[in-house]
Design a protein around this motif. Structure first.
Motif, PDB file in Angstrom:
ATOM      1  N   LYS A 151     -62.260  82.834  62.014  1.00 38.19           N
ATOM      2  CA  LYS A 151     -63.532  83.502  61.760  1.00 38.19           C
ATOM      3  C   LYS A 151     -63.393  84.598  60.712  1.00 38.19           C
ATOM      4  N   LEU A 152     -62.197  85.185  60.638  1.00 36.47           N
ATOM      5  CA  LEU A 152     -61.940  86.233  59.646  1.00 36.47           C
ATOM      6  C   LEU A 152     -61.673  85.645  58.257  1.00 36.47           C
ATOM      7  N   GLY A 153     -61.592  84.306  58.187  1.00 36.21           N
ATOM      8  CA  GLY A 153     -61.439  83.684  56.874  1.00 36.21           C
ATOM      9  C   GLY A 153     -60.119  83.001  56.610  1.00 36.21           C
ATOM     10  N   ALA A 154     -59.260  82.856  57.639  1.00 33.48           N
ATOM     11  CA  ALA A 154     -57.974  82.185  57.428  1.00 33.48           C
ATOM     12  C   ALA A 154     -58.198  80.722  57.057  1.00 33.48           C
ATOM     13  N   PHE A 155     -57.399  80.219  56.144  1.00 32.55           N
ATOM     14  CA  PHE A 155     -57.491  78.811  55.742  1.00 32.55           C
ATOM     15  C   PHE A 155     -56.942  77.915  56.843  1.00 32.55           C
ATOM     16  N   ASP A 156     -55.875  78.359  57.524  1.00 34.76           N
ATOM     17  CA  ASP A 156     -55.262  77.565  58.576  1.00 34.76           C
ATOM     18  C   ASP A 156     -54.449  78.487  59.481  1.00 34.76           C
ATOM     19  N   TYR A 157     -54.038  77.961  60.613  1.00 30.11           N
ATOM     20  CA  TYR A 157     -53.294  78.739  61.607  1.00 30.11           C
ATOM     21  C   TYR A 157     -52.183  77.857  62.171  1.00 30.11           C
ATOM     22  N   PHE A 158     -50.947  78.359  62.144  1.00 28.69           N
ATOM     23  CA  PHE A 158     -49.808  77.623  62.683  1.00 28.69           C
ATOM     24  C   PHE A 158     -48.968  78.530  63.568  1.00 28.69           C
ATOM     25  N   VAL A 159     -48.268  77.905  64.483  1.00 28.95           N
ATOM     26  CA  VAL A 159     -47.315  78.616  65.341  1.00 28.95           C
ATOM     27  C   VAL A 159     -45.913  78.346  64.797  1.00 28.95           C
ATOM     28  N   LYS A 160     -45.048  79.344  64.853  1.00 32.63           N
ATOM     29  CA  LYS A 160     -43.721  79.210  64.268  1.00 32.63           C
ATOM     30  C   LYS A 160     -42.911  78.070  64.886  1.00 32.63           C
ATOM     31  N   THR A 161     -43.277  77.706  66.090  1.00 38.19           N
ATOM     32  CA  THR A 161     -42.542  76.621  66.749  1.00 38.19           C
ATOM     33  C   THR A 161     -43.100  75.237  66.387  1.00 38.19           C
ATOM     34  N   ASP A 162     -44.175  75.195  65.583  1.00 37.11           N
ATOM     35  CA  ASP A 162     -44.737  73.904  65.170  1.00 37.11           C
ATOM     36  C   ASP A 162     -43.718  73.118  64.360  1.00 37.11           C
ATOM     37  N   GLU A 163     -43.930  71.808  64.314  1.00 40.54           N
ATOM     38  CA  GLU A 163     -43.050  70.974  63.508  1.00 40.54           C
ATOM     39  C   GLU A 163     -43.144  71.377  62.035  1.00 40.54           C
ATOM     40  N   GLU A 164     -42.000  71.298  61.389  1.00 44.74           N
ATOM     41  CA  GLU A 164     -41.902  71.716  59.984  1.00 44.74           C
ATOM     42  C   GLU A 164     -42.878  70.945  59.098  1.00 44.74           C
ATOM     43  N   ASP A 165     -43.039  69.635  59.354  1.00 45.25           N
ATOM     44  CA  ASP A 165     -43.913  68.806  58.532  1.00 45.25           C
ATOM     45  C   ASP A 165     -45.360  69.263  58.593  1.00 45.25           C
TER      46      ASP A 165
END
Length: 468
Positions: A102-116
């Motif tokens: 809502k603040l305008g971020a293009f995307d959101y990821f968690v550091k534990t997400d897969e690298e790809d």
């Protein structure tokens, strides 16, 4: 040689953990070929870096001392809305992710997400920013109606509006790392446009041109990727492939529509993964060259027929230009005639001959299946046998007649007066012929007389009789 940075804008990595910053930077370079990164451990320095310009994307940690990621996100959205932000958090919290979006971020990821997943998100953001930049560039060209670097196209003689619009497009996308597809009939000047795009790209390396027509899969792989010693029988030395020769420059692949399916697979992997394997090697190497391809084939038709891979076709057409044939820009014929006459005279060590009146009009009646290349060859041939001050019209008449062949002549059974209810008199028929000759000659009496097979004084006399 200085390495070309990718993408053209900077990517700012913000995290208070130096080990994570280094790891993320190395991952982006190894997996996506992204080298234009800037590392920042201090959140209070971010806005100052952005104020300095040159940053297009920020990869932002949320949990940092002094100034939180969310607060930075608010400030970036307010003061630098043109900068895209991807949040990379150590916390997997839906509420936080929604708040950031809502603040305008293009995307959101968690550091534990897969690298790809993370790399894919970064590449999507990079592509979006590149498209926005290209759209701005094109809008600027449309408003100003001019080129910033017309000298890059100095080798292409034209005054055609469609060609000038094409130049503006190439200028707008020249710095993009994405492939450029140039289509058009043989002889229209596709390689000249590729060289102009290379000049405008700012790449420090060379333009390396490879005609891939007729290369089987093994030769194609060896030509592009090279081989290591012992890769196959007779491979006694290491061979650098054309991809490596074009490092930090441009690799131009001509006649790409003639590639076989196995070679298309290899090219697709090169474009998608940004890496390749020399024959006999299990160590990948990074693609460090811009790819420009050209073809006289209709790739859409070949793709529909199953002769060209759909995924490669759509990958190649990210940026695409179609060069119109010479018969669709006949206004360029007189310009090209003058240009090639001067060039032929210099090359052959002769004085530039004077073209006969009506030569440009005669050439405009011909379809030029070989386009500019055919016109150039025709002019060079005429100048090579030229003796007098004025160039011979007959040489061009014979060349055009020979090129068109018997198939261009009207069928013998066709009667030009078959549509007349009453046969015209000999006088009427003569007037019809004169009028038709003048129409074909664009009003030029010298050329019309030649078409009729009579002298110009005889034609002038006939015209006077018609006007009485």
């Amino acid at each position: 040689m200085t390495e070309t940075r990718y993408p053209a804008f900077g990517i700012l990595l913000v995290d208070d953990e130096p080990a994570w910053l280094r790891s993320l930077s190395l991952t982006l370079e190894a997996s996506a070929g992204i080298t234009n990164t800037i590392l920042c451990q201090e959140s209070r320095e971010v806005m100052g870096i952005l104020d300095g310009g040159g940053i297009g994307l920020v990869l932002l940690d949320l949990t940092m001392p002094h100034l939180s990621g969310e607060e930075l996100l608010r400030q970036i959205a307010e003061h630098h809305p043109e900068v895209a932000v991807i949040v990379i958090s150590g916390l997997n919290q839906v509420e936080t992710a929604v708040r950031c979006m809502k603040l305008g971020a293009f995307d959101y990821f968690v550091k534990t997400d897969e690298e790809d997943r993370l790399i894919g998100g970064v590449l999507r953001a990079v592509r979006m920013l590149e498209l926005q930049r290209e759209n701005r560039e094109m809008s600027t060209r449309l408003v100003t109606g001019g080129l910033r670097h017309p000298e890059a196209f100095a080798g292409i003689v034209t005054g055609d509006r469609a060609m000038l619009a094409l130049f503006a497009y190439i200028e707008a996308v020249a710095t993009s790392p994405q492939p450029l597809l140039i289509t058009g009939e043989s002889g229209v000047g596709k390689e000249l446009l590729a060289r102009a795009a290379h000049t405008l790209s700012g790449c420090k390396g060379e333009l390396v041109a490879v005609n891939v027509a007729g290369l089987d899969d093994t030769v194609f792989a060896d030509t592009l990727f090279g081989h290591v010693r012992g890769a196959f029988t007779g491979a006694e030395t290491v061979r650098r492939g054309m991809v490596e020769e074009a490092a930090n420059g441009t690799l131009f692949l001509d006649e790409i529509g003639d590639l076989g399916i196995p070679s298309q697979v290899k090219l697709l992997r090169l474009l998608q993964e940004g890496e390749y394997f020399p024959l006999g090697s299990d160590q990948p190497r990074r693609l460090r060259a811009r790819i420009i391809v050209a073809t006289h084939r209709n790739l859409a038709v070949r793709e529909a027929a199953g002769e060209f891979r759909r995924d490669l076709y759509f990958r190649l057409r990210t940026h695409q230009v179609h060069v119109p044939p010479l018969r669709e820009r006949k206004g360029d014929i007189s310009l090209l005639l003058d240009h090639f006459l001067a060039e032929a005279a210099r090359t052959l060590g002769k004085k530039k001959p004077t073209p006969p009146p009506g030569l440009a009009q005669l050439l405009a009646t011909y379809g030029f299946p070989g386009n500019v290349r055919e016109l150039k060859a025709m002019i060079f041939d005429a100048v090579s046998v030229h003796r007098d001050r004025m160039l011979s019209m007959e040489i061009f008449v014979r060349a055009i007649g020979s090129a068109e062949g018997p198939a261009s002549a009207p069928p013998p059974a066709l009667n030009p007066f078959g549509g007349f209810e009453k046969l015209p008199t000999f006088t009427d028929a003569a007037e019809f012929l004169v009028e038709e000759a003048l129409n074909r000659a664009g009003g030029n009496q010298t050329l019309a007389a030649r078409l009729l097979g009579i002298s110009q004084p005889a034609l002038s006399k006939r015209l006077k009789m018609m006007r009485k």
